[in-house]
Structures are given as structure tokens and as C-alpha cells.
Design a protein around this motif. Sequence first.
Motif, PDB file in Angstrom:
ATOM      1  N   HIS A 143       0.825  -1.210   0.000  1.00 10.39           N
ATOM      2  CA  HIS A 143       0.000   0.000   0.000  1.00 10.39           C
ATOM      3  C   HIS A 143       0.857   1.258   0.000  1.00 10.39           C
ATOM      4  O   HIS A 143       1.908   1.308   0.634  1.00 10.39           O
ATOM      5  CB  HIS A 143      -0.937  -0.005   1.208  1.00 10.39           C
ATOM      6  CG  HIS A 143      -1.837  -1.197   1.246  1.00 10.39           C
ATOM      7  ND1 HIS A 143      -1.445  -2.393   1.828  1.00 10.39           N
ATOM      8  CD2 HIS A 143      -3.080  -1.392   0.750  1.00 10.39           C
ATOM      9  CE1 HIS A 143      -2.427  -3.278   1.706  1.00 10.39           C
ATOM     10  NE2 HIS A 143      -3.422  -2.702   1.057  1.00 10.39           N
ATOM     11  N   ASN A 144       0.369   2.298  -0.656  1.00 11.02           N
ATOM     12  CA  ASN A 144       1.146   3.516  -0.838  1.00 11.02           C
ATOM     13  C   ASN A 144       1.007   4.500   0.308  1.00 11.02           C
ATOM     14  O   ASN A 144       1.948   5.230   0.607  1.00 11.02           O
ATOM     15  CB  ASN A 144       0.723   4.204  -2.148  1.00 11.02           C
ATOM     16  CG  ASN A 144       1.658   5.341  -2.539  1.00 11.02           C
ATOM     17  OD1 ASN A 144       2.819   5.343  -2.162  1.00 11.02           O
ATOM     18  ND2 ASN A 144       1.148   6.299  -3.293  1.00 11.02           N
ATOM     19  N   GLN A 145      -0.138   4.555   0.969  1.00  6.64           N
ATOM     20  CA  GLN A 145      -0.400   5.614   1.939  1.00  6.64           C
ATOM     21  C   GLN A 145      -0.657   5.068   3.341  1.00  6.64           C
ATOM     22  O   GLN A 145      -0.960   3.900   3.527  1.00  6.64           O
ATOM     23  CB  GLN A 145      -1.608   6.435   1.476  1.00  6.64           C
ATOM     24  CG  GLN A 145      -1.422   7.066   0.106  1.00  6.64           C
ATOM     25  CD  GLN A 145      -2.599   7.913  -0.300  1.00  6.64           C
ATOM     26  OE1 GLN A 145      -3.201   8.576   0.532  1.00  6.64           O
ATOM     27  NE2 GLN A 145      -2.934   7.903  -1.593  1.00  6.64           N
ATOM     28  N   GLY A 146      -0.509   5.964   4.331  1.00 14.41           N
ATOM     29  CA  GLY A 146      -0.842   5.630   5.711  1.00 14.41           C
ATOM     30  C   GLY A 146       0.357   5.396   6.608  1.00 14.41           C
ATOM     31  O   GLY A 146       0.223   4.806   7.679  1.00 14.41           O
ATOM     32  N   TYR A 147       1.533   5.877   6.216  1.00 16.46           N
ATOM     33  CA  TYR A 147       2.755   5.628   6.989  1.00 16.46           C
ATOM     34  C   TYR A 147       3.009   6.775   7.959  1.00 16.46           C
ATOM     35  O   TYR A 147       3.672   7.754   7.622  1.00 16.46           O
ATOM     36  CB  TYR A 147       3.934   5.414   6.031  1.00 16.46           C
ATOM     37  CG  TYR A 147       3.711   4.204   5.162  1.00 16.46           C
ATOM     38  CD1 TYR A 147       3.989   2.932   5.632  1.00 16.46           C
ATOM     39  CD2 TYR A 147       3.140   4.340   3.892  1.00 16.46           C
ATOM     40  CE1 TYR A 147       3.740   1.811   4.855  1.00 16.46           C
ATOM     41  CE2 TYR A 147       2.882   3.215   3.113  1.00 16.46           C
ATOM     42  CZ  TYR A 147       3.180   1.959   3.603  1.00 16.46           C
ATOM     43  OH  TYR A 147       2.920   0.856   2.838  1.00 16.46           O
ATOM     44  N   MET A 148       2.494   6.625   9.169  1.00 23.14           N
ATOM     45  CA  MET A 148       2.578   7.680  10.179  1.00 23.14           C
ATOM     46  C   MET A 148       3.389   7.266  11.398  1.00 23.14           C
ATOM     47  O   MET A 148       3.567   8.050  12.322  1.00 23.14           O
ATOM     48  CB  MET A 148       1.168   8.098  10.605  1.00 23.14           C
ATOM     49  CG  MET A 148       0.343   8.704   9.478  1.00 23.14           C
ATOM     50  SD  MET A 148      -1.343   9.161   9.957  1.00 23.14           S
ATOM     51  CE  MET A 148      -2.106   7.529  10.006  1.00 23.14           C
ATOM     52  N   ARG A 149       3.873   6.037  11.418  1.00 21.32           N
ATOM     53  CA  ARG A 149       4.638   5.534  12.573  1.00 21.32           C
ATOM     54  C   ARG A 149       6.126   5.793  12.357  1.00 21.32           C
ATOM     55  O   ARG A 149       6.687   5.384  11.345  1.00 21.32           O
ATOM     56  CB  ARG A 149       4.383   4.036  12.747  1.00 21.32           C
ATOM     57  CG  ARG A 149       5.127   3.408  13.919  1.00 21.32           C
ATOM     58  CD  ARG A 149       4.801   1.923  14.000  1.00 21.32           C
ATOM     59  NE  ARG A 149       5.646   1.250  14.967  1.00 21.32           N
ATOM     60  CZ  ARG A 149       5.672  -0.070  15.140  1.00 21.32           C
ATOM     61  NH1 ARG A 149       4.874  -0.838  14.406  1.00 21.32           N
ATOM     62  NH2 ARG A 149       6.460  -0.616  16.032  1.00 21.32           N
ATOM     63  N   PRO A 150       6.801   6.472  13.300  1.00 20.39           N
ATOM     64  CA  PRO A 150       8.236   6.759  13.145  1.00 20.39           C
ATOM     65  C   PRO A 150       9.070   5.483  13.109  1.00 20.39           C
ATOM     66  O   PRO A 150       8.732   4.478  13.743  1.00 20.39           O
ATOM     67  CB  PRO A 150       8.558   7.591  14.386  1.00 20.39           C
ATOM     68  CG  PRO A 150       7.249   8.163  14.826  1.00 20.39           C
ATOM     69  CD  PRO A 150       6.236   7.112  14.498  1.00 20.39           C
ATOM     70  N   ASP A 151      10.187   5.536  12.362  1.00 21.11           N
ATOM     71  CA  ASP A 151      11.055   4.369  12.245  1.00 21.11           C
ATOM     72  C   ASP A 151      12.108   4.362  13.356  1.00 21.11           C
ATOM     73  O   ASP A 151      11.994   5.097  14.350  1.00 21.11           O
ATOM     74  CB  ASP A 151      11.698   4.336  10.855  1.00 21.11           C
ATOM     75  CG  ASP A 151      12.594   5.547  10.579  1.00 21.11           C
ATOM     76  OD1 ASP A 151      12.980   6.258  11.542  1.00 21.11           O
ATOM     77  OD2 ASP A 151      12.919   5.792   9.397  1.00 21.11           O
ATOM     78  N   ASN A 152      13.146   3.518  13.210  1.00 17.19           N
ATOM     79  CA  ASN A 152      14.181   3.402  14.236  1.00 17.19           C
ATOM     80  C   ASN A 152      14.998   4.675  14.404  1.00 17.19           C
ATOM     81  O   ASN A 152      15.719   4.831  15.394  1.00 17.19           O
ATOM     82  CB  ASN A 152      15.120   2.241  13.908  1.00 17.19           C
ATOM     83  CG  ASN A 152      14.576   0.903  14.389  1.00 17.19           C
ATOM     84  OD1 ASN A 152      13.473   0.825  14.925  1.00 17.19           O
ATOM     85  ND2 ASN A 152      15.352  -0.160  14.186  1.00 17.19           N
ATOM     86  N   CYS A 153      14.899   5.593  13.435  1.00 21.99           N
ATOM     87  CA  CYS A 153      15.589   6.887  13.530  1.00 21.99           C
ATOM     88  C   CYS A 153      14.617   8.010  13.904  1.00 21.99           C
ATOM     89  O   CYS A 153      14.957   9.190  13.758  1.00 21.99           O
ATOM     90  CB  CYS A 153      16.279   7.212  12.209  1.00 21.99           C
ATOM     91  SG  CYS A 153      17.695   6.172  11.842  1.00 21.99           S
ATOM     92  N   SER A 154      13.428   7.629  14.318  1.00 24.94           N
ATOM     93  CA  SER A 154      12.377   8.586  14.676  1.00 24.94           C
ATOM     94  C   SER A 154      11.954   9.441  13.490  1.00 24.94           C
ATOM     95  O   SER A 154      11.469  10.562  13.657  1.00 24.94           O
ATOM     96  CB  SER A 154      12.828   9.487  15.839  1.00 24.94           C
ATOM     97  OG  SER A 154      13.121   8.711  16.971  1.00 24.94           O
ATOM     98  N   PHE A 155      12.125   8.905  12.290  1.00 26.53           N
ATOM     99  CA  PHE A 155      11.742   9.603  11.066  1.00 26.53           C
ATOM    100  C   PHE A 155      10.455   9.026  10.514  1.00 26.53           C
ATOM    101  O   PHE A 155      10.192   7.829  10.606  1.00 26.53           O
ATOM    102  CB  PHE A 155      12.848   9.479  10.016  1.00 26.53           C
ATOM    103  CG  PHE A 155      12.494  10.065   8.674  1.00 26.53           C
ATOM    104  CD1 PHE A 155      12.638  11.426   8.431  1.00 26.53           C
ATOM    105  CD2 PHE A 155      12.001   9.254   7.656  1.00 26.53           C
ATOM    106  CE1 PHE A 155      12.309  11.968   7.193  1.00 26.53           C
ATOM    107  CE2 PHE A 155      11.669   9.780   6.415  1.00 26.53           C
ATOM    108  CZ  PHE A 155      11.815  11.145   6.195  1.00 26.53           C
ATOM    109  N   CYS A 156       9.666   9.912   9.910  1.00 24.62           N
ATOM    110  CA  CYS A 156       8.434   9.492   9.245  1.00 24.62           C
ATOM    111  C   CYS A 156       8.267  10.356   7.993  1.00 24.62           C
ATOM    112  O   CYS A 156       8.493  11.573   8.051  1.00 24.62           O
ATOM    113  CB  CYS A 156       7.235   9.671  10.170  1.00 24.62           C
ATOM    114  SG  CYS A 156       5.698   9.007   9.511  1.00 24.62           S
ATOM    115  N   PRO A 157       7.920   9.759   6.859  1.00 25.44           N
ATOM    116  CA  PRO A 157       7.751  10.568   5.636  1.00 25.44           C
ATOM    117  C   PRO A 157       6.687  11.647   5.832  1.00 25.44           C
ATOM    118  O   PRO A 157       5.603  11.369   6.343  1.00 25.44           O
ATOM    119  CB  PRO A 157       7.295   9.540   4.597  1.00 25.44           C
ATOM    120  CG  PRO A 157       7.720   8.222   5.128  1.00 25.44           C
ATOM    121  CD  PRO A 157       7.645   8.330   6.621  1.00 25.44           C
ATOM    122  N   LYS A 158       6.996  12.882   5.422  1.00 27.99           N
ATOM    123  CA  LYS A 158       6.036  13.970   5.574  1.00 27.99           C
ATOM    124  C   LYS A 158       4.747  13.699   4.806  1.00 27.99           C
ATOM    125  O   LYS A 158       3.659  14.055   5.240  1.00 27.99           O
ATOM    126  CB  LYS A 158       6.661  15.283   5.102  1.00 27.99           C
ATOM    127  CG  LYS A 158       7.764  15.810   6.009  1.00 27.99           C
ATOM    128  CD  LYS A 158       8.300  17.147   5.506  1.00 27.99           C
ATOM    129  CE  LYS A 158       9.369  17.677   6.438  1.00 27.99           C
ATOM    130  NZ  LYS A 158       9.924  18.982   5.972  1.00 27.99           N
TER     131      LYS A 158
END
Length: 214
Positions: free
Chosen positions: A94-109
Motif C-alpha cells: 500500500h502507498n499511503q498511511g505511513y505515520m509511525r516513526p522508524d528506528n531513527c524517529s523519522f516518518c515521511p512527511k
Amino acid sequence: MYIEVLPLPKTIGKYHGFEPFGEHAVNASWVAVQELQKLGLGHDINLHVAEVPVEYQAVQSLLPSLWTQHLPQLVVHVGVSGMATTVTLEQCGHNQGYMRPDNCSFCPKSCCCLEGGPDCIHSVIDMDAVCKRVNSSGLGVSVSVSKDAGRYLCDYTYYTSLFLGEGRSAFVHVPPLGKPYSAEQLAQALRAVILEMLELMEHNKGKNHCLHDQ
């Protein structure tokens, strides 16, 4: 984990699992992939194993190089799911819905993999067919099919790989170690699943597939 299968006289397979994250101090996918490397897939398939960071930006930089390096026929990714009790074959990314930060505390705007990309991309592999074949083989490990890879790095990686490879990718979720399967059992299941995928791809070679759901 990722697996690469190449159109060469001696087929090469490349496999990757993810690094530890969240509550998963040991990532079962990476452990299972290392066990799979010991088993092998047969004389015609060489395995290349790699661990992937649980980071959105790392996935965006790593996957294009993995796809272009050897021009693989198939790439298979393996990740762990704390909710899984079976070896789970993901049918689509799926393309959308990525709001959870990763191991670097980054999340796509944009909270998506590819701005303007299709909402969903399906694998060219019929996961239901793979599931039925493996479950009827007497392997002793249950396999199921899912259409929701979770909107985190697993789903993000799968969508990106499906887009880059025009659907010639697969994603397998495994449960945590011992819940209920050992690393050796998971590796045996991965081996059976991948061999079935390769057989189906060979059988369906040349057929048209609809990969994108708008």
C-alpha cells in the motif's frame, strides 16, 4: 530479508530480513533467513542474504540499487509480525498511511511511499495458490494469506519493491521465534514457499498481470 532470483544459467537468489525494532529485540525474520541460507534452495539457486534497516530513508536508497544490480526475476522480503501465528504471504503493498516513526524517529512527511503512485500494487504471484500448495504438502507449518502488510516498514518496503519490480516481488511475514515455530521450522517454511513461488512464476511466464489497484 530479501531474495533475488536472476535470469542466469545458474539462478541467484538474494534474501533480506529486517534489523531489530520496537519490542522485537531479536528479529525472527533475520534469524529465519540465516537458517534458510544454510538450507539453500537447490543447486540452481544461489542465495544472497542481507539485513535491512528499519528506516524509511534507508529503504528508499537501498531498494533501487538492489533491483538494478542484478536485474532479478523475483525479490522476496521477509519481516516479523507480533500478531502473526502463521507464516503469512502478503498479496499487495500500500502507498499511503505511513505515520509511525522508524528506528531513527523519522516518518515521511507525505505519509506515503510514492507521491502520485497507485494506492495498491499486487504481486504477480498468486499467494492463495502458493498457500494451498504449501499447506497441502505436510510441512507442519501453517501458511496463510493477507492483503494488509501493516503500514509500517514491511508494507513500505513491499510497495516500493513491487513498484520497482513491476510486481515481481513477494513479502512473507513470520511470527516471533517460538510463537509457535522455531527458526529452523520458519526456514523450512520459507524454503517451501519460495520454491512454490518460483514454480508458479515459471508456469505463468508470458502471461499478463494487472498489478495496480486504483
